[in-house]
Design a protein around this motif. Structure first.
Motif, short mmCIF file in Angstrom:
data_model
loop_
_atom_site.label_atom_id
_atom_site.label_comp_id
_atom_site.label_asym_id
_atom_site.label_seq_id
_atom_site.Cartn_x
_atom_site.Cartn_y
_atom_site.Cartn_z
N GLY A 78 -17.50 16.53 -6.31
CA GLY A 78 -17.66 17.90 -5.86
C GLY A 78 -18.73 18.63 -6.62
O GLY A 78 -19.49 18.05 -7.41
N TRP A 115 -15.80 10.59 -3.64
CA TRP A 115 -16.72 11.72 -3.58
C TRP A 115 -16.73 12.47 -4.90
O TRP A 115 -15.80 12.38 -5.69
CB TRP A 115 -16.31 12.72 -2.49
N TYR A 153 -8.30 25.01 -5.21
CA TYR A 153 -7.97 23.79 -5.93
C TYR A 153 -6.56 23.94 -6.48
O TYR A 153 -6.27 24.85 -7.25
CB TYR A 153 -8.95 23.56 -7.08
N LEU A 196 -13.96 18.25 -10.03
CA LEU A 196 -15.00 17.85 -9.10
C LEU A 196 -14.89 16.37 -8.72
O LEU A 196 -15.88 15.73 -8.36
CB LEU A 196 -16.38 18.15 -9.70
N LEU A 208 -12.45 19.40 -2.69
CA LEU A 208 -13.81 19.39 -3.23
C LEU A 208 -14.82 19.44 -2.10
O LEU A 208 -14.54 19.08 -0.96
CB LEU A 208 -14.05 18.17 -4.13
N MET A 209 -16.01 19.91 -2.42
CA MET A 209 -17.09 20.07 -1.44
C MET A 209 -18.32 19.39 -2.00
O MET A 209 -18.92 19.86 -2.97
CB MET A 209 -17.32 21.56 -1.20
N GLN A 210 -18.68 18.29 -1.40
CA GLN A 210 -19.78 17.48 -1.94
C GLN A 210 -21.14 17.97 -1.49
O GLN A 210 -22.11 17.92 -2.25
CB GLN A 210 -19.59 16.02 -1.50
N GLU A 242 -11.89 13.24 -7.00
CA GLU A 242 -10.65 13.07 -6.25
C GLU A 242 -10.06 11.69 -6.57
O GLU A 242 -10.73 10.82 -7.09
CB GLU A 242 -10.88 13.27 -4.75
N VAL A 252 -15.05 27.08 -6.93
CA VAL A 252 -13.84 26.26 -6.90
C VAL A 252 -12.75 27.07 -7.59
O VAL A 252 -12.84 27.35 -8.79
CB VAL A 252 -14.05 24.91 -7.61
#
Length: 471
Positions: free
Chosen positions: A39, A37, A69, A30, A80-82, A32, A89
Motif C-alpha cells: 500500500g 500487494w 484500516y 501498507l 490498502l491502496m496500491q 496484507e 490510511v
C-alpha cells in the motif's frame, strides 16, 4: 479526480490533531497477509470519533482518498491502496474501548477498533457469549469485521456479523456523524442504514462504534470429528444432525485430507484423533442448555450416521482440552496453507446440494489446466468453502504465476454457473472488483453505483474497493 496527500496537507492535519495521531512507522499498515500487494499513504490513528470526523472533513475538502484500516487481516486488499493518488490510511487501533455493557439487554457497545477477542472476553465476564468467531480473532477488530460482514465458524447457528449488530456510529464522507448506536431490536423508521453500512467495506463511511448482540452461553459444549465417505455423505450427516440435535449445532466444518497432509508436511504440529487421515472429515461443535449432554448427543449422531453408512470413524471430545485440540486442527489449516503458498485461493459459497457436484467438477476442470494440489475445507453448514489451489510438492507458487488467472477463472466460472458466489465471507476489496463486474447482475451493479454516488459523491471513501474508482 482525487488528489494525493502532500506535505502541506500533512502539516494541516498536524495542526488539527494531537501528535499521537501520527505514526512514525507506516510499514505495518501498507502490507496484507498474503503478501501480494503493497500500500501507500499517510497513516493516522485517531483516538475518538471526533478526531475521525476532523480527518474526514479535511480529506473531503482537499479531495483526498481515505482507506480505513482495522486489524489488517483482510484477504482481498480492502485495507490498502496500491495505485492512484496516495490516500490517508486511517487506523482505528486507538479506538479500542468497551463503552457500555447491558447484561439484562444482552448488549455490548464498543469502539470500532476493539479487538474481537476483547469483546468475546467482555461477554464472558458477564456470563454471555459474543458468538462471532474466526481464526484471526486475536487481531481482527470490530469495525473491519462489520465492514466486511465477516463470517467465521458459527454462522450456521448465529449468523454473519450483520446478524450480531444492533446499531452503529458512522462518520459519513462529509465528516458528519450518524449517531445510530441504537440498542433497539425493532425500529422500522425508514431505510435500514445499519445494514447498508455493514458489508460496505468502508466505501460509504467509517464505522467508529457498534452496539453488539450477546447471547446466553450454552451450559454444555462439545465437539466431535467424524470421518465421512464423501462430501455428499457429509451433507446427509448435516441433515441428520439437524434432525437429532436441532439448533444445538453451532458449527459444522468439512476438511479434505489434503489439509491434514499439509499440516504434516509443514506444520503447525497438531494431534489428530485418527491413525491415518481420512479422505473427508467433519468437525461438529454443539452447545446445549442445562440438562442435555453434548457427549450423548454426539454419540447418538455418530451411531445414526454409522448405521446410515455415512460415517466410518470418529472421535468425541471428552474434555474441554480435547475439544480445543479438535478445533486447533481446523484453525491451523490456514497457516499450513500459507506456508505452502497457494497458486490461487477462493472464498466461495454454493447452494448446499450443489457442493458435492462442484467439488467433483472443480477437480476435473483444474486437471485440464495443470497439475495442482487442491485443499477444500470450510463451513459446510452454511455452504461456504475455502477452495484453494496449490503447487505440486517440490514446486512453489512462483512456478505457477502464469497459470494463476486461468485457475481463478475456471473456479469462479464454475461457481457462477452453479448459482454460487465468488465471495462468501471475505468481501470484494480490490482483489475481486473485476469479478463483481463480470459475475454481478447488471441491475445490482447499477444500484451499488447509485448508492455510492449518492452517499460519497466525491469518491473519497476507500476508493477502488468494491467498485472501480471513477475519474
Amino acid at each position: 479526480m482525487l488528489n494525493p496527500v502532500t506535505t502541506d496537507f500533512e502539516e494541516e492535519l498536524r495542526g488539527l490533531l494531537p501528535a499521537a495521531t501520527f505514526k512514525d512507522d507506516s510499514t505495518p499498515y501498507l502490507s496484507e497477509p498474503r503478501g501480494r500487494w503493497a500500500g501507500q499513504g499517510l497513516v493516522v490513528a485517531p483516538a475518538s470519533t471526533a478526531e475521525v470526523s476532523t480527518i474526514v472533513r479535511a480529506c473531503a475538502a482537499a479531495k483526498i482518498g481515505i482507506v480505513p484500516y482495522s486489524g489488517g487481516t483482510g484477504l482481498v486488499g480492502g485495507q490498502l491502496m496500491q495505485d492512484g493518488p496516495a490516500p490517508v490510511v486511517l487506523s482505528l487501533e486507538r479506538m479500542n474501548k468497551i463503552r457500555d455493557v447491558y447484561p439484562s439487554e444482552n448488549v455490548l457497545v464498543c469502539d470500532a477498533g476493539t479487538i474481537l477477542a476483547t469483546v468475546q472476553q467482555a461477554a464472558e465476564d458477564i456470563d454471555r457469549l459474543f458468538p462471532l468467531s474466526l481464526a484471526s480473532e486475536g487481531s481482527a477488530r470490530i469495525g473491519g469485521l462489520l465492514a466486511t460482514n465477516a463470517g467465521g465458524v458459527n454462522v450456521l447457528r448465529y449468523g454473519n456479523a450483520r446478524a450480531q449488530c444492533l446499531g452503529l456510529e458512522v462518520v459519513r464522507p462529509d465528516g458528519s456523524i450518524w449517531h445510530g448506536l441504537t440498542r433497539l431490536r425493532k425500529d422500522n423508521t425508514g431505510y435500514d442504514l445499519r445494514n447498508l453500512m455493514i458489508g460496505a467495506e468502508g466505501t460509504l463511511g467509517i464505522i467508529t462504534g457498534a452496539a453488539l448482540k450477546l447471547v446466553p452461553r450454552p451450559v454444555g459444549v462439545g465437539a466431535a470429528m467424524m470421518a465421512v465417505k464423501s462430501p455428499a455423505a457429509a451433507l446427509d450427516l448435516l441433515a441428520l444432525a439437524g434432525t437429532l440435535i436441532g439448533e444445538g449445532i453451532s458449527a459444522f466444518e468439512i476438511m479434505h485430507r489434503q489439509g491434514l497432509d499439509f499440516l504434516a508436511e509443514v506444520g503447525p504440529e497438531v494431534q489428530s484423533p485418527f491413525d491415518a487421515p481420512p479422505e473427508w472429515t467433519v468437525l461438529i461443535d454443539v452447545g446445549l442448555p442445562a440438562g442435555l449432554s453434548p457427549e450423548e448427543a454426539l454419540e447418538g449422531l455418530f451411531e445414526a450416521g454409522f448405521e446410515a453408512g455415512l460415517v466410518t470413524d470418529g472421535a468425541i471430545a471428552q474434555s474441554h482440552a480435547q475439544r480445543a485440540a479438535f478445533w486447533q486442527i481446523r484453525e491451523t489449516i490456514p497457516e499450513a496453507n500459507r506456508r505452502i503458498g497457494s497458486v490461487s485461493s477462493h472464498d466461495i459459497s454454493l447452494p448446499l446440494s450443489a457442493i458435492p457436484d462442484f467439488i467433483a467438477r472443480g477437480t476435473q476442470a483444474l486437471a485440464a489446466v495443470g497439475d495442482f494440489r487442491i485443499n477444500c475445507f470450510g463451513h459446510l453448514g452454511d455452504g461456504n468453502l475455502h477452495y484453494n489451489v496449490f503447487p505440486t510438492k517440490g514446486k512453489t507458487r512462483a512456478d505457477y504465476e502464469a497459470a494463476r488467472p486461468e485457475v481463478k477463472r475456471v473456479v469462479h466460472d464454475l461457481v457462477h454457473s452453479m448459482e454460487g458466489s465468488v465471495s462468501a465471507e471475505h468481501g470484494i476489496g480490490r482483489l475481486k472488483v473485476a469479478d463483481l463486474e463480470k459475475y454481478g447482475d447488471p441491475a445490482k451493479l447499477a444500484m451499488l453505483r447509485a448508492i455510492k454516488d449518492a452517499l460519497d459523491p466525491a469518491g473519497i471513501m476507500n476508493p477502488g474497493a468494491v467498485l472501480r474508482a471513477q475519474d
